[in-house]
Design an enzyme around this catalytic site. Structure first.
Site, short mmCIF file in Angstrom:
data_model
loop_
_atom_site.label_atom_id
_atom_site.label_comp_id
_atom_site.label_asym_id
_atom_site.label_seq_id
_atom_site.Cartn_x
_atom_site.Cartn_y
_atom_site.Cartn_z
N ALA A 1 35.03 37.68 42.70
CA ALA A 1 35.23 37.53 41.26
C ALA A 1 36.45 36.66 40.96
CB ALA A 1 35.37 38.90 40.60
N TYR B 1 37.42 40.00 45.46
CA TYR B 1 37.81 38.67 45.92
C TYR B 1 36.86 37.61 45.36
CZ TYR B 1 38.92 34.91 49.26
OH TYR B 1 39.28 33.71 49.85
N LYS C 1 37.73 34.30 42.88
CA LYS C 1 37.51 32.91 43.26
C LYS C 1 36.57 32.21 42.27
CE LYS C 1 40.30 32.82 46.71
NZ LYS C 1 41.54 32.01 46.65
N SER D 1 36.90 29.17 46.88
CA SER D 1 36.18 29.64 48.06
C SER D 1 34.69 29.56 47.79
CB SER D 1 36.55 31.09 48.38
OG SER D 1 35.74 31.63 49.40
#
Length: 250
Positions: free
Chosen positions: A154, A152, A156, A139
């Site tokens: 971290a 989230y 990705k 992402s």
């Protein structure tokens, strides 16, 4: 895309959003496809929508024993796995100071540990066979700061570095790449954003809209195809220009 016909493809998080669109795209390319998802209701829906699926398997990617069992089942149904789309993930919108240890652990377990468990299982299978492609959903959140998604983000960032390391160690037998979408109009995004929030985001993106899941699926199809045989260790951003001017954090 060249070389996708009859390829055997396993897609995690494949019952909705990007995963479901990717399953449909690979089927359209003539591939055989199994999806893996922990949501039984979503699996039933996707099996009705895509009756050509080779299998619709249930598993929680954060549980090693479930991953192993599901992968064995996929191999039994298709004969092998040539392409893995490692896509399963969750997100929780919350302020950093309000993240609980339970929330942190759950996001890490699915988005990073789960990606590792599925990737390692597939990589062992592919490496032994001498060929394969592993594609992972990263992402733009893993490349620049986004408020309210510290856990989230971290995970990705971890997926990005995991992808690069895997590519180095598994070459030349297995190609490994990551796709880093920006804002995509998925059920997960819809659940966390109001219409007003979505429109505010659209105004930051040079192309003035969210991506469609089908557009992410098209990139996965390219990266799995023979047209991408010299592409490995890369993180391909698909964000409508969002990160070109660092708009995401404004």
């Amino acid at each position: 895309m060249r070389g996708l016909k009859d390829k055997r493809v396993l897609i995690t998080g494949g019952a909705s959003g990007i995963g479901a669109a990717t399953a449909a795209r690979f089927l359209a390319e003539g591939a055989r496809v199994c999806i893996l998802d922990r949501d039984a209701g979503a699996r039933e829906r996707i099996a009705r929508e895509l009756p050509a699926l080779a299998g619709s398997l249930g598993a929680d990617v954060s549980r090693p024993e479930e991953v192993q069992a599901a992968f064995r089942q996929a191999v039994s149904l298709m004969g092998a796995v040539d392409v893995l789309v490692n896509n399963a993930g969750i997100s929780i919108r919350h302020k950093f100071l309000e993240i609980t240890r339970e929330d942190w652990d759950r996001v890490m377990a699915v988005n990073l540990t789960g990606v590792f468990l599925v990737a390692q299982t597939a990589a062992r299978h592919m490496y032994e066979r001498g060929a394969g492609v592993i594609l992972q959903t990263a992402s733009t959140n893993g490349m620049c700061g986004h408020p309210f998604y510290a856990d989230y983000n971290a995970t990705k960032a971890g997926v990005i570095e995991l992808t690069k390391t895997m590519a180095l160690e598994l070459a030349p037998r297995v190609r490994v790449n990551a796709v880093a979408p920006g804002y995509v109009l998925t059920p997960m995004q819809r659940a966390e954003y109001t219409d007003e929030m979505l429109e505010a985001v659209n105004q930051k993106i040079p192309l003035r809209r969210h991506a469609k899941p089908e557009e992410i699926a098209a990139l996965f199809a390219y990266l799995a195809s023979n047209d991408a045989q010299y592409v490995t260790g890369q993180v391909i951003v698909i964000d409508g220009g969002e990160t070109a001017g660092d708009l995401a954090s404004r």
